[in-house]
Structures are given as structure tokens and as C-alpha cells.
Design a protein around this motif. Structure first.
Motif, PDB file in Angstrom:
ATOM      1  N   PHE A   1       0.833  -1.201   0.000  1.00  0.00           N
ATOM      2  CA  PHE A   1       0.000   0.000   0.000  1.00  0.00           C
ATOM      3  C   PHE A   1       0.871   1.256   0.000  1.00  0.00           C
ATOM      4  CE2 PHE A   1      -2.775  -3.223   1.640  1.00  0.00           C
ATOM      5  CZ  PHE A   1      -4.084  -2.814   1.415  1.00  0.00           C
ATOM      6  N   ARG A   2       0.319   2.322  -0.547  1.00  0.00           N
ATOM      7  CA  ARG A   2       0.908   3.642  -0.384  1.00  0.00           C
ATOM      8  C   ARG A   2      -0.194   4.682  -0.565  1.00  0.00           C
ATOM      9  NH1 ARG A   2       4.667   3.942  -5.839  1.00  0.00           N
ATOM     10  NH2 ARG A   2       3.012   4.241  -7.386  1.00  0.00           N
TER      11      ARG A   2
ATOM     12  N   GLY B   1       0.033  10.540  13.674  1.00  0.00           N
ATOM     13  CA  GLY B   1      -0.639  11.608  12.969  1.00  0.00           C
ATOM     14  C   GLY B   1      -0.129  11.903  11.575  1.00  0.00           C
ATOM     15  N   THR B   2       0.843  11.102  11.086  1.00  0.00           N
ATOM     16  CA  THR B   2       1.424  11.396   9.768  1.00  0.00           C
ATOM     17  C   THR B   2       0.679  10.738   8.614  1.00  0.00           C
ATOM     18  OG1 THR B   2       2.965   9.544  10.029  1.00  0.00           O
ATOM     19  CG2 THR B   2       3.740  11.726  10.706  1.00  0.00           C
ATOM     20  N   SER B   3      -0.192   9.775   8.886  1.00  0.00           N
ATOM     21  CA  SER B   3      -0.897   9.117   7.787  1.00  0.00           C
ATOM     22  C   SER B   3      -1.880  10.080   7.135  1.00  0.00           C
ATOM     23  CB  SER B   3      -1.621   7.861   8.274  1.00  0.00           C
ATOM     24  OG  SER B   3      -2.668   8.207   9.157  1.00  0.00           O
ATOM     25  N   LEU B   4      -2.203   9.819   5.869  1.00  0.00           N
ATOM     26  CA  LEU B   4      -3.011  10.740   5.074  1.00  0.00           C
ATOM     27  C   LEU B   4      -4.186  10.003   4.432  1.00  0.00           C
ATOM     28  CD1 LEU B   4       0.027  12.392   3.264  1.00  0.00           C
ATOM     29  CD2 LEU B   4      -1.274  13.406   5.152  1.00  0.00           C
ATOM     30  N   PRO B   5      -5.125   9.487   5.226  1.00  0.00           N
ATOM     31  CA  PRO B   5      -6.218   8.700   4.646  1.00  0.00           C
ATOM     32  C   PRO B   5      -7.058   9.488   3.654  1.00  0.00           C
ATOM     33  CG  PRO B   5      -6.650   9.248   6.952  1.00  0.00           C
ATOM     34  CD  PRO B   5      -5.226   9.601   6.692  1.00  0.00           C
ATOM     35  N   GLU B   6      -7.123  10.812   3.846  1.00  0.00           N
ATOM     36  CA  GLU B   6      -7.922  11.616   2.921  1.00  0.00           C
ATOM     37  C   GLU B   6      -7.266  11.753   1.557  1.00  0.00           C
ATOM     38  OE1 GLU B   6      -5.132  14.257   5.233  1.00  0.00           O
ATOM     39  OE2 GLU B   6      -6.526  12.620   5.692  1.00  0.00           O
ATOM     40  N   ALA B   7      -5.994  11.371   1.441  1.00  0.00           N
ATOM     41  CA  ALA B   7      -5.293  11.481   0.159  1.00  0.00           C
ATOM     42  C   ALA B   7      -5.659  10.374  -0.807  1.00  0.00           C
ATOM     43  CB  ALA B   7      -3.778  11.482   0.385  1.00  0.00           C
ATOM     44  N   GLY B   8      -6.254   9.305  -0.309  1.00  0.00           N
ATOM     45  CA  GLY B   8      -6.537   8.155  -1.153  1.00  0.00           C
ATOM     46  C   GLY B   8      -5.420   7.130  -1.090  1.00  0.00           C
ATOM     47  N   ILE B   9      -5.772   5.881  -1.361  1.00  0.00           N
ATOM     48  CA  ILE B   9      -4.840   4.759  -1.253  1.00  0.00           C
ATOM     49  C   ILE B   9      -4.567   4.189  -2.639  1.00  0.00           C
ATOM     50  CG2 ILE B   9      -4.458   2.477  -0.223  1.00  0.00           C
ATOM     51  CD1 ILE B   9      -4.616   4.694   1.833  1.00  0.00           C
ATOM     52  N   GLU B  10      -3.322   3.757  -2.829  1.00  0.00           N
ATOM     53  CA  GLU B  10      -2.938   3.120  -4.090  1.00  0.00           C
ATOM     54  C   GLU B  10      -2.311   1.764  -3.794  1.00  0.00           C
ATOM     55  OE1 GLU B  10      -1.348   5.105  -8.047  1.00  0.00           O
ATOM     56  OE2 GLU B  10       0.257   4.922  -6.570  1.00  0.00           O
ATOM     57  N   ILE B  11      -2.725   0.761  -4.565  1.00  0.00           N
ATOM     58  CA  ILE B  11      -2.151  -0.582  -4.449  1.00  0.00           C
ATOM     59  C   ILE B  11      -1.588  -0.957  -5.814  1.00  0.00           C
ATOM     60  CG2 ILE B  11      -2.603  -3.017  -3.955  1.00  0.00           C
ATOM     61  CD1 ILE B  11      -5.083  -2.058  -2.377  1.00  0.00           C
TER      62      ILE B  11
END
Length: 705
Positions: free
Chosen positions: A556-557, A597-607
Motif C-alpha cells: 500500500f501507499r 498523525g502522519t498518515s493521510l487517509p484523505e489522500a486516497g490509497i494506491e495498491i
């Protein structure tokens, strides 16, 4: 002894190691100098050593070996020394410069601290000349739709052109071939029709993942090394068969296990760094047995210091790696190396600074104390000067060292230039080397989001147990485990590793930014179909063995980020609920590494990357670690075999010396002390204590713990 044997070997830059497991499941260890001109000869020499111990001729011993697992640096050496096969590339027209341009980091990748000096940045020496890279008309788009048909006549012309140019291996790498390999498959058939004997690799077979540069580099290096590895393995097999060997022959790869020797040439790229991987695999098995979930592995041999990481009982594996400054799209047990081994050369640079490594004295001529013509001081020479290594007991007394030559080398090249005594200079050499290794231990843990103080160190290799007391303490780690097989640990990893295959592929998917439930936007049918396809490949490669174990991973990224994180996937058809949990696991892993707090779930996920591993346990290798005689002769109290003056941090201290294989189980030994084994010297520092267990593994902790 009249039984059957399992044998593992590991060829290092300085020594060739062998472990023999007898029919009583006892591991016997052997060490012999590596033979650089013909490395297979070192294996034959090790067979002769083992045969002598068992009272057999080499031929009698070889006929009783039922399983042989081989770890080697042959692939790594051929790549670094540029001794691979002349190779050509057939690629999509317009992409001919992909391997030459690399990525923006290509000019400094793999050059360490020199990357800070802009003037020293250079792209690596090309493996393939531009004139041997041929572009042809063909194109698929990112969804696998054909845009430009493959021109078969151009493929034939390219094959003829490369053949006339004198290459013997070809790499085929087309854009988007990992989505639809049809053009590469057809091109490979045409090239083989024109040129049946050529060694050929396609990117869709060896590295079917996104990233045209990494995929191309992997394909090229596999073709570049394949013929070399095929010849090497064939030579070794002929030598062993000439001695009477008729058992199973496997080769250790760097991804987590062994493969049949006949596959080695076709998968040569996976053999790069295979030796260090063996030590990590053996450490993972021992860590589970001893109850240590988190371990830093430290392998200090004659040429390098290699560090790996075991987290929750499993070695960390990366999907990409660096080999001789090229980025490869092949999975590999994560091992980081620096040039800080026992043979690392010490000197004073032009600024008057003491430096150690990365240059090594190697097996020939070796450290000055070997008496083989080397006159420059090494870490081993410093250990001899300081009284840590007994010159008369090196390799169990088979290879006596020369203290006077070590002292002269240290005096001439370090002590006099710095205005120090010989002992002060030797202390400085050790301190620099130990600090370099401690820095690496901190790096491999902190960069993964872990605190090194939460880990134990497994110390092995010929020099690892000699230096671990110092570099572990410097890194803030208070528990050290020295396996009984420390001096041949990577060889033990080879013979005890599973048969293993890994398969990976790409089927890019992404979720839109700001989605309340990202899993609702993923095509689960495609995801499950991709894993099903990888599993079919794995089962076919491992002949659908009834003991086959399968593990699955997705990478994931966040959208627009470059680095992926591996997340373990349940071995079943995935549901939306499964994906919701995987996304939670991804965010937790991300914040563990980069901070809360560094994750960015609102940015969308790419697999992008799917990976599947298959494992089958090899021959029974539930070997106890000490020799049978060693355990029988142990006493209830530790009995010293002598004492000598050893310099610790500049201060000479009277140090008790024990025979390592006679240490009683469960009885603490106070430092300063030394436990001598034929292949290594275990040092217990002044403020430490050590306890051996029933199998001869030594645990070193602070004296007050």
C-alpha cells in the motif's frame, strides 16, 4: 560414523563455511579459506575437512551426503567485477535509454557517504552498451490494450543484429508487459527461433511489476548473470558428482529459501546477496525457538558487516533492492551491509583521520598477521595486538597468526602517522569499526520505526562474537545471543531453509481522495483473481506439494507517494471487511515508521504490487547445536583453560579464557572473559556476564541484569 549427512555451505569473501548435520541431528562446523580463483575448490576443500573428522575419505563422505544446500557470492561477485555475459536488450521503441538514464537518484545510489560530495556522483558503469540496445515497434497501454502491434520482422532483425555483435544473452523488456505479456512472449519465441542457444530473459517473467526502469534493470542483470551462474553451478555439481555425490542439490537465494540447482541460472538475479540471507533465516528459526520476537542480526565476516531485522518472528523482506547501484524489482530478505569486517583495512586519510574500510584485505593476501604478504593493518590485526585473538588458536590452531606482523602493520600505517603507541592505535581501529557497526544497527531499526533498545542482537560470522559486546552496547542494546553455529551461521541457514518460491505482479488500483470507505472503490474481483493467478504459478513451480505453505502480501501507499509498505493478507478470498482492516493495518504501520498523525487517509490509497510466497520444509534439520562430544564432556562448573591480558577501551585487564564448547549450561560467567571456539572468539566485556544453554548458544547481558 556411518550415517547419512545433510550439508550446507556458504562461500564468503575470506572463508568458505560448511555445516554438516549427521544422522543424530548434530551440527558439525568447518571453515576453510576461500579460493578466489575457483570458488568451487573451497567447497571441495571443506568436504575433505569434514571427511577427515568423520574418519572417511572425501569420496566416501560425498557418497553419504543426501542433501547439499549451497550459498554463494558468485552472482554478487560477477556483477561487481563486471564478469557477466555480454548482453543485449530488445525494448519498446523510444525507451532505449531507460537503463542508462535510470532515475534521478541513480548517480548516488549505493555509494554511501560519498553521495554528499556532488563531484563524486556518477551513474554506474553501464552493463549494456547503447549500441546493443534495440528498439522495436510495439505498445500496450496501462490497461493492457494493444496500441501498436508487435513487428515480428523487427524482432528477427534485432536478434540477428545482436548475434552479429557478439552478445550471448538477451533481455526483453517492453512497456506495460506486466499487464499483458503477449508481446514479450511472442518476441521471445521469435528470438529463440533465430538463435536457439541464446540465454533469454523476459521482464514479464522475472519481474512482472510496475516501474519500467527497475523491471528493465532486473531483466538485464538476470540475463547478464544467468550464463555465469549456470556454468558455476554446473562446475560445482560435476566436482561433487566426481567425488560420488548423488543427493539433492539446492542453491540459496536472497528471497527467503532454497531452489533446485537446475533453476539457478534462470533465476540468477535472485542469488545476489544470498549468503547474508542465510544467516537471517537461521536467526529467525533460532529466535522463535529461544523466544525472542525482535532481533537485529549482525554478521561480521572478513569483508563486510551485514545487518538484518526480524520483527515478530519474521525477517523483513523488501520488494526492491539495490545491487551494484542498480535498483532491482525482486524481493529480498532485507540486509544492509557496510565494509567493516575483520579484513577491513585501517589507515590515516589525507586529513589525518583514522579510517577503517571499506577496502578489505580479502582472503588473499589477508590481514598482515596471516603472513601471506599483506602489510596493511586490518581489524583482525588490531584484535591480535590487543590480545583479544590468540594467534596460536586461530581456526582451532590450523592457521597460526603472526602477532609481530600485526604490530608492525599497525605501527607503520596508523601509530606513527598519528603519533600514538601501537596499542593506542589498535584501540582506535577497534573503536572506529565498532562505532560504524553500532551506527548501522541504529539505522536499520530507526528507519523502520523501531527502537533498537527493544531488540536483541544475534552475533555471528567469524568476527561478530568478537565485537558484539562493544557495538551492541554502543547502540544501546543490552542482550546479545551468540549461536553455537555463529562461525558458520549462514551455511546453517542454507541447509535448514525451506524450499521457497515467491511470485509478484501488479494490477494497479486506487481509491479516490476523501472517500468515507475506500474499500468500496476497490475491485475485489480483480484483487482475488490476481492472487489466484499467483497461487497457480506457485503451486505449479512447487509441484503442488502437500506441505506447501502460502503467505500473501499487498503493498500500500498513499496516492502521489513513492514508497510502499507491505501488509500481510489473509489466505482466503478477500471481502470488503477484510480490506477495511488492511487499510487500518496500513495506517498503523505508516504511523509507526513516520510518527503519530502522519498518515493521510484523505489522500486516497494506491495498491500496485501483489506478492505470494510458497514454502516447503526441506529435509529434517532439527539439529542440536553442539557436537555430541562437547556436551558429554561439559562439567557443572566453568573451568578456565588459562588467562591473558586483554586491552578493553585502552585498559589492559587480566581476562579469563574458557573453551567455548566446554561451557556448562546455565552457569553464569563474569566478564571480562573470553570463550574460544575453533572458528571465532566470543568476548564478554568487563561489565557483562554470559550464560550458555544446553545447545551451546551463549547469551550475554549486563552483569547486573
Amino acid at each position: 560414523m556411518t550415517g547419512r549427512y545433510l550439508v550446507g555451505t556458504d562461500i564468503g569473501g575470506t572463508f568458505t563455511d560448511m555445516v554438516v548435520i549427521d544422522d543424530l541431528d548434530v551440527a558439525h562446523q568447518f571453515k576453510t579459506p576461500t579460493t578466489p580463483s575457483d570458488r568451487s575448490q573451497g567447497v571441495v576443500n571443506a568436504f575433505a575437512l569434514a571427511a577427515a573428522e568423520f574418519g572417511l575419505t572425501p569420496e566416501e563422505f560425498a557418497t553419504r551426503v543426501m542433501y547439499f544446500a549451497h550459498g554463494t557470492t558468485a552472482a554478487t561477485n560477477a556483477l561487481i567485477e563486471r564478469k557477466g555475459e555480454p548482453t543485449g536488450i530488445i525494448t519498446t521503441r523510444g525507451m532505449e535509454d531507460t537503463l542508462l538514464v535510470q532515475r534521478s537518484m541513480g548517480s548516488w545510489t549505493g555509494i554511501g557517504q560519498a553521495s554528499g560530495h556532488y563531484s563524486r556522483r556518477r551513474n554506474p558503469q553501464p552493463l549494456v552498451d547503447r549500441a546493443l540496445i534495440v528498439g522495436v515497434d510495439q505498445r500496450h497501454d496501462f490497461e493492457g490494450e494493444e496500441i501498436v502491434p508487435l513487428d515480428a520482422e523487427q524482432i528477427r532483425a534485432a536478434a540477428r543484429q545482436l548475434r552479429r555483435a557478439g552478445v550471448n544473452a538477451v533481455a526483453i523488456s517492453f512497456l506495460w508487459s506486466f499487464v499483458d505479456p503477449a508481446h514479450e512472449d511472442r518476441a521471445a519465441r521469435i528470438v529463440k527461433e533465430e538463435w536457439p542457444e541464446v540465454f533469454l530473459t523476459t521482464s514479464s517473467e522475472i519481474a512482472p511489476v510496475i516501474g519500467e526502469y527497475e523491471r528493465t534493470a532486473t531483466t538485464v542483470i538476470n540475463s547478464y548473470l544467468g550464463p555465469v551462474i549456470s556454468r558455476y553451478v554446473s562446475l560445482l555439481e560435476r566436482r561433487l558428482e566426481g567425488m560420488g555425490f548423488t543427493g539433492d542439490f539446492t542453491v540459496l537465494d536472497s528471497t527467503g529459501g532454497v531452489m533446485d540447482a537446475v533453476e539457478a541460472g534462470d533465476r540468477a538475479v535472485s542469488m545476489i546477496m544470498s549468503g547474508p540471507a542465510g544467516g537471517v533465516l537461521a536467526s529467525a528459526a533460532l529466535a522463535r525457538e529461544l523466544g525472542y520476537p525482535n532481533v537485529i542480526t549482525s554478521d561480521m565476516g572478513g569483508t563486510s558487516f551485514d545487518a538484518g531485522l526480524i520483527v515478530d518472528g519474521e525477517p523483513l523482506v523488501t520488494t526492491t533492492s539495490i545491487a551494484d547501484r542498480y535498483h532491482l524489482a525482486t524481493p529480498r530478505v532485507q540486509v544492509t551491509a557496510i565494509g567493516s569486517g575483520g579484513g577491513s583495512i585501517a589507515g590515516v586519510d589525507e586529513g589525518g583521520i583514522l579510517v577503517v574500510g571499506p577496502e578489505s584485505a580479502g582472503a588473499v593476501p589477508g590481514p598482515a598477521c596471516y603472513g601471506n604478504g599483506g602489510d596493511r593493518p586490518t581489524v583482525t590485526d588490531a584484535d591480535v595486538v590487543l590480545g583479544i585473538i590468540d594467534p596460536g588458536f586461530f581456526l582451532g590452531g590450523r592457521f597460526p597468526l603472526h602477532r609481530e606482523l600485526a604490530e608492525e602493520a599497525v605501527r607503520k600505517h596508523v601509530a606513527e602517522p598519528l603519533g600514538l603507541s601501537v596499542v593506542e592505535a589498535a584501540v582506535g581501529i577497534r573503536r572506529v569499526a565498532d562505532n560504524q557497526m553500532a551506527d548501522l544497527l541504529r539505522t536499520v531499526t530507526v528507519q523502520q520505526g523501531y527502537d533498537p533498545r527493544d531488540f536483541v542482537v544475534f552475533a555471528y560470522g567469524g568476527a561478530g562474537p568478537t565485537h558484539a559486546y562493544a557495538f551492541a552496547e554502543e547502540a544501546g542494546i543490552d542482550t546479545i545471543v551468540v549461536p553455537y553455529t555463529a562461525t558458520t551461521h549462514s551455511a546453517y541457514g542454507a541447509v535448514s531453509s525451506d524450499r521457497y518460491r515467491s511470485f509478484q505482479g501488479s494490477d494497479p488500483q486506487r481509491t479516490p481522495p476523501g472517500s468515507a470507505r475506500p474499500s468500496a472503490h476497490l475491485d475485489l474481483t480483480r484483487v482475488n483473481a490476481k492472487f489466484a493467478d499467483l497461487e497457480r504459478q506457485c503451486r505449479a513451480a512447487l509441484k503442488d506439494h502437500p506441505l506447501l505453505r502460502i503467505n500473501r502480501t499487498l503493498y500500500f501507499r498513499f496516492i502521489r507517494q513513492a514508497h510502499e509498505l507491505p501488509i500481510a493478507v489473509p489466505d482466503r478470498e478477500l471481502t470488503a471487511e477484510d480490506f477495511d482492516q488492511l487499510l487500518i493495518d496500513f495506517r498503523q504501520s505508516y504511523e509507526r515508521i513516520y510518527g503519530p498523525g502522519t498518515s493521510l487517509p484523505e489522500a486516497g490509497i494506491e495498491i500496485n504490487t501483489f506478492r505470494l510466497e510458497g514454502r516447503i520444509s526441506t529435509q529434517s534439520t532439527d539439529a542440536t547445536s553442539g557436537t555430541r562430544g562437547a556436551r558429554d564432556e561439559r562439567t557443572d562448573t566453568p573451568t578456565p583453560i588459562g588467562s591473558r591480558s586483554v586491552v578493553f577501551s585502552g585498559t589492559p585487564l587480566t581476562t579469563t579464557v574458557y573453551a567455548g564448547d566446554r561451557l556448562p549450561a546455565g552457569v553464569p560467567i563474569a566478564g571480562p572473559a573470553i570463550a574460544e571456539f575453533p572458528g571465532t572468539t566470543v568476548v564478554i566485556g568487563p561489565d557483562q556476564k554470559a550464560v550458555a544453554d544446553d545447545d551451546g548458544h551463549i547469551v550475554i547481558t549486563p552483569a547486573g541484569k
